[in-house]
Design a protein around this motif. Structure first.
Motif, PDB file in Angstrom:
ATOM      1  N   SER A 164      27.647 -48.468 -32.191  1.00  0.00           N
ATOM      2  CA  SER A 164      29.055 -48.065 -32.249  1.00  0.00           C
ATOM      3  C   SER A 164      29.319 -46.763 -31.522  1.00  0.00           C
ATOM      4  CB  SER A 164      29.469 -47.905 -33.718  1.00  0.00           C
ATOM      5  OG  SER A 164      30.799 -47.455 -33.811  1.00  0.00           O
ATOM      6  N   GLY A 201      37.311 -47.299 -32.202  1.00  0.00           N
ATOM      7  CA  GLY A 201      37.312 -48.773 -32.289  1.00  0.00           C
ATOM      8  C   GLY A 201      36.031 -49.290 -32.922  1.00  0.00           C
ATOM      9  N   GLY A 202      34.915 -48.697 -32.522  1.00  0.00           N
ATOM     10  CA  GLY A 202      33.623 -49.087 -33.068  1.00  0.00           C
ATOM     11  C   GLY A 202      33.552 -48.827 -34.564  1.00  0.00           C
ATOM     12  N   CYS A 236      29.838 -52.979 -30.861  1.00  0.00           N
ATOM     13  CA  CYS A 236      31.189 -52.800 -31.397  1.00  0.00           C
ATOM     14  C   CYS A 236      32.194 -52.609 -30.252  1.00  0.00           C
ATOM     15  CB  CYS A 236      31.200 -51.588 -32.329  1.00  0.00           C
ATOM     16  SG  CYS A 236      30.263 -51.882 -33.842  1.00  0.00           S
ATOM     17  N   PRO A 237      33.498 -52.765 -30.528  1.00  0.00           N
ATOM     18  CA  PRO A 237      34.485 -52.673 -29.440  1.00  0.00           C
ATOM     19  C   PRO A 237      34.711 -51.235 -28.986  1.00  0.00           C
ATOM     20  CG  PRO A 237      35.565 -53.097 -31.518  1.00  0.00           C
ATOM     21  CD  PRO A 237      34.098 -53.167 -31.800  1.00  0.00           C
ATOM     22  N   SER A 238      33.675 -50.646 -28.450  1.00  0.00           N
ATOM     23  CA  SER A 238      33.722 -49.289 -27.927  1.00  0.00           C
ATOM     24  C   SER A 238      33.674 -49.378 -26.409  1.00  0.00           C
ATOM     25  CB  SER A 238      32.518 -48.496 -28.444  1.00  0.00           C
ATOM     26  OG  SER A 238      32.548 -48.444 -29.862  1.00  0.00           O
ATOM     27  N   ASN A 239      33.970 -48.281 -25.741  1.00  0.00           N
ATOM     28  CA  ASN A 239      33.988 -48.240 -24.276  1.00  0.00           C
ATOM     29  C   ASN A 239      32.576 -48.504 -23.727  1.00  0.00           C
ATOM     30  OD1 ASN A 239      33.853 -47.172 -21.562  1.00  0.00           O
ATOM     31  ND2 ASN A 239      35.816 -46.176 -21.966  1.00  0.00           N
ATOM     32  N   SER A 296      34.904 -57.411 -27.361  1.00  0.00           N
ATOM     33  CA  SER A 296      35.506 -56.753 -26.203  1.00  0.00           C
ATOM     34  C   SER A 296      36.514 -55.700 -26.655  1.00  0.00           C
ATOM     35  CB  SER A 296      36.210 -57.780 -25.321  1.00  0.00           C
ATOM     36  OG  SER A 296      36.898 -57.092 -24.300  1.00  0.00           O
ATOM     37  N   PRO A 297      36.485 -54.541 -26.011  1.00  0.00           N
ATOM     38  CA  PRO A 297      37.487 -53.511 -26.335  1.00  0.00           C
ATOM     39  C   PRO A 297      38.827 -53.765 -25.639  1.00  0.00           C
ATOM     40  CG  PRO A 297      35.918 -52.668 -24.713  1.00  0.00           C
ATOM     41  CD  PRO A 297      35.481 -54.074 -25.045  1.00  0.00           C
ATOM     42  N   ALA A 308      43.195 -51.625 -22.386  1.00  0.00           N
ATOM     43  CA  ALA A 308      42.591 -50.978 -23.552  1.00  0.00           C
ATOM     44  C   ALA A 308      43.681 -50.590 -24.535  1.00  0.00           C
ATOM     45  CB  ALA A 308      41.824 -49.744 -23.103  1.00  0.00           C
TER      46      ALA A 308
END
Ligand code: FO1
Length: 315
Positions: free
Chosen positions: A9, A13-14, A196-199, A228-229, A235
């Protein structure tokens, strides 16, 4: 499904998906490893923004409007720092400072970042294992026309305005995996790795840059699932879309999948991007289309359940 889940993460978002995974998995079945590339030394303290975002989210203390820091925060220390001519471009609330001061005290006592993180999360009532990616300093830097910028100078001080030409993770090549992360990767019952949906470029790549990390994750037998982020082709928050364009990438789920090529088995994409599914499946990926936007605890738990469904569900 039985077995252990390792989640990687970044920050906001993560942290939301990490909170969902904690809601559906007992503590002994989950390790959350967190990016520390965003960490920096400031006001004599080591600030670990992503560890703190995850910690506050799991403890239910996070400010959901701002996206970072503690809810119901006050800013008296910050105001005084500004009056005294100190650096006030990075906002540290009074409650948040309490965490940074406590962490700094233990780090000065020669405790590792892993030990301090376990102590802080435990004292905030978090039963699940939250571990830094490494106990060694790794510092994300972005290359701009004005030279290399430390991550928080780019992100907060410069508000992501400079065009990014490249990204590097200073110290990563000689950093060891934190013990909790190495142990999770070595578990014979490791059932899945969740990105996780992180960059991907700024928050997940620092973890993948650690020696041994890619090889371990790419090893056959343990599926890697990313959320997917991107939502609606862009984004939700943060510089991801701008950064992808500046790095010469199309802002698309296909580019995210290609970025994780060789690692990824399954990509979870938002329902607003359902049209991307066919092209993604053509590359050999499994794809789940669902609502990835997490507005509340129910959304977080539902998404965590759908992510785990790929490896046989929660039970
Ligand atoms: N983000 C901001 O945009 N402005 C801030 O002043 C700021 C302060 C801050 C303090 C503590 C902390 O844990 C996070 C903080 N963040 C702030 C967020 C942080 O810079 C980023 O969200 C992450 O590094 C990116 O994941």
């Amino acid at each position: 499904m039985s077995g252990h889940i390792l989640a990687l993460s970044g920050g906001v978002g993560g942290a939301k998906l990490a909170a969902g995974l904690c809601a559906v998995l007992p503590p002994e079945r989950l390790t959350i490893a967190v990016n520390t590339g965003d960490d920096f030394e400031h006001l004599g303290l080591t600030i670990c923004p992503d560890l703190d975002s995850v910690t506050y989210a799991l403890a239910g203390l996070n400010d959901t409007t701002r996206g970072w820091g503690v809810a119901d925060e006050t800013w008296q220390a910050m105001e005084m720092i500004g009056r005294l001519g100190g650096p006030d471009w990075f906002n540290l609330g009074d409650r948040d400072l309490g965490l940074h001061l406590t962490r700094a005290m233990h780090l000065r006592d020669a405790k590792s970042l892993s030990e301090v993180t376990a102590m802080l999360t435990g004292n905030l009532g978090i039963a699940h294992k939250v571990v830094p990616m490494s106990d060694d300093p790794v510092r994300t830097q972005v290359q701009t026309d004005a030279g290399w910028l430390d991550f928080q100078h780019y992100f907060v001080r410069e508000q992501c305005r400079p065009e990014v030409r490249g990204v590097r993770f200073d110290g990563a090549e000689s950093a060891a995996l934190a013990p909790g992360l190495a142990q999770a990767l070595a578990r014979p019952d490791l059932a899945a790795v969740v990105l996780c949906p992180s960059n991907p470029w700024l928050s997940v790549d620092p973890m993948l840059a650690l020696p041994g990390m890619r090889e371990n994750i790419a090893a056959p037998g343990v599926p890697v699932i990313a959320v997917s982020p991107l939502v609606g082709g862009t984004a939700l928050k943060g510089p991801l879309a701008k950064l992808m364009a500046e790095l010469g990438q199309p802002v698309s789920n296909l580019a995210i999948a290609q970025h994780y090529e060789g690692l990824l088995d399954h990509l979870v994409i938002d329902e607003t991007d359902a049209a991307d599914a066919a092209d993604l499946r053509d590359t050999g990926l499994c794809v789940t289309v669902t609502q990835t936007v997490m507005r509340d605890a129910q959304d977080r738990e539902r998404l965590a359940g759908e992510v785990l469904a790929f490896v046989g569900g929660v039970e």
